[in-house]
Design an enzyme around this catalytic site. Structure first.
Site, PDB file in Angstrom:
ATOM      1  N   GLY A 194      -1.040  -1.680   6.725  1.00 22.31           N
ATOM      2  CA  GLY A 194      -1.018  -2.847   7.596  1.00 22.31           C
ATOM      3  C   GLY A 194      -2.325  -3.603   7.515  1.00 22.31           C
ATOM      4  O   GLY A 194      -3.097  -3.430   6.565  1.00 22.31           O
ATOM      5  N   THR A 235       0.862  -1.190   0.000  1.00 20.20           N
ATOM      6  CA  THR A 235       0.000   0.000   0.000  1.00 20.20           C
ATOM      7  C   THR A 235       0.894   1.235   0.000  1.00 20.20           C
ATOM      8  O   THR A 235       1.989   1.192   0.561  1.00 20.20           O
ATOM      9  CB  THR A 235      -0.853  -0.034   1.289  1.00 20.20           C
ATOM     10  OG1 THR A 235      -1.803  -1.071   1.167  1.00 20.20           O
ATOM     11  CG2 THR A 235      -1.554   1.288   1.563  1.00 20.20           C
TER      12      THR A 235
HETATM   13  N1  ASP Z   1      -4.136  -1.458   4.991  1.00 16.71           N
HETATM   14  C1  ASP Z   1      -4.421  -2.072   3.720  1.00 16.71           C
HETATM   15  C2  ASP Z   1      -5.750  -2.742   3.787  1.00 16.71           C
HETATM   16  O1  ASP Z   1      -6.040  -3.367   4.778  1.00 16.71           O
HETATM   17  C3  ASP Z   1      -3.407  -3.067   3.285  1.00 16.71           C
HETATM   18  C4  ASP Z   1      -1.967  -2.664   3.431  1.00 16.71           C
HETATM   19  O2  ASP Z   1      -1.666  -1.615   3.959  1.00 16.71           O
HETATM   20  O3  ASP Z   1      -1.095  -3.421   2.973  1.00 16.71           O
HETATM   21  O4  ASP Z   1      -6.484  -2.688   2.813  1.00 16.71           O
END
Ligand code: ASP
Length: 311
Positions: free
Chosen positions: A228, A176
């Protein structure tokens, strides 16, 4: 006598957090991610160095990362259980706490720019799915299709996940992206963009497009972009919680960010945040083995790091 503060600005970016160790990344992936982070710092830093607004800088930086297939947003986004892209993004301006966000979109080349259009050109904060895609077309936001977004590695990752027992693994995250900035006028802004998590279904939406969870900006406190295991970041209201601690308890950014990330960990989640304050302070905090990250400010060289033991 008037005391003049030197013009000061700061930009911090992330490209996701997770099980990112030297053994996991190939040298090419490591170098490619660092090059992408560098380009994003250049794009956002140029806006701020020219006296531009934090909101424009975070959009510029995130657009670069969205176009870069090393990260899980727009081009290179992870795939849903059905093998589609469903993109989430948000942007927020700390000056007036105006915000725009989109969830489950699949037609705008740069979802962060679509989120910006929601903020600037609609009375709403969050648009979803087909309606948001229609809004994108009506606003003349640049379009893209699966041939642009989908890369072969993500198809392989989805296939591997479907073969494993644990088909929804919150640790299977691939970058992300997000940016937070403080401009020369002491205004802060935040933006985040993601494909979510591999194999998501039933219209699952994570924290990234939720104002107060994965994205938040308030000149009275700070700007936050998170990455996350989104379900835990939503439950902890990470962005707003960090801002509230800074604003109401007067905590330094690092103390507030570490405390809230400890709260995420206590719930069983993992990940990280980047934070800037309106005096140009900048911190990051993460619980994972690595987080793609970078920082540049008016008075220093650009810093890029990936692994937990780096700078
Ligand atoms: N926070 C993002 C989600 O849960 C994923 C990530 O940050 O990798 O969609």
């Amino acid at each position: 006598m008037t005391t003049e503060h030197p013009p000061r600005w700061t930009l911090v970016i992330h490209g996701g957090a997770g099980i990112i160790t030297r053994g996991v990344l190939t040298p090419e992936q490591d170098a490619g991610a660092r090059a992408g982070l560098t380009r994003a710092l250049e794009a956002g830093g140029a806006v701020l160095a020219g006296g531009g607004a934090a909101i424009d800088a975070v959009e510029a930086a995130v657009r670069v990362l969205e176009d870069d297939a090393h990260f899980n947003s727009a081009r290179g986004a992870v795939l849903t259980f059905e093998g589609k892209v469903e993109l989430d993004a948000a942007i927020m301006d700390g000056r007036d706490r105006s915000a725009g966000a989109v969830a489950g979109v699949s037609a705008a080349r740069n979802p962060v720019t679509l989120a910006r259009a929601v903020k600037d050109c609609s009375p709403h904060v969050l648009l979803t799915g087909a309606g948001a895609d229609t809004f994108a077309r009506e606003q003349g936001v640049e379009q893209a299709g699966e041939d642009w977004f989908v890369i072969p590695e993500r198809r392989a990752q989805l296939a591997a996940m479907k073969e494993s027992e644990d088909w929804f693994d919150v640790d299977m995250k691939y970058g992300t992206v997000g940016a937070v900035a403080c401009d020369m006028n002491g205004h802060v802004a935040a933006a985040t963009s993601t494909g979510g998590v591999t194999g998501k279904r039933w219209g699952r939406v994570g924290d990234s497009p939720l104002i107060g969870a994965g994205t938040y900006a308030d000149d009275r406190a700070c700007a936050v972009s998170a990455t996350g295991s989104g379900e835990f970041f939503i439950r902890e209201s990470v962005g707003h919680e960090i801002g509230a601690r800074v604003r109401m308890l007067g905590e330094p950014l690092q103390v507030a960010a570490d405390a809230v990330m400890a709260g995420v960990a206590a719930l069983g989640g993992s990940g990280g945040v980047i934070v800037t304050g309106s005096a140009g302070e900048a911190v990051w905090s993460f619980t994972t083995k690595g987080m793609y990250r970078g920082q540049v400010s008016a008075d220093g060289e650009a810093k890029i790091a990936i692994y937990a033991d780096e700078g």
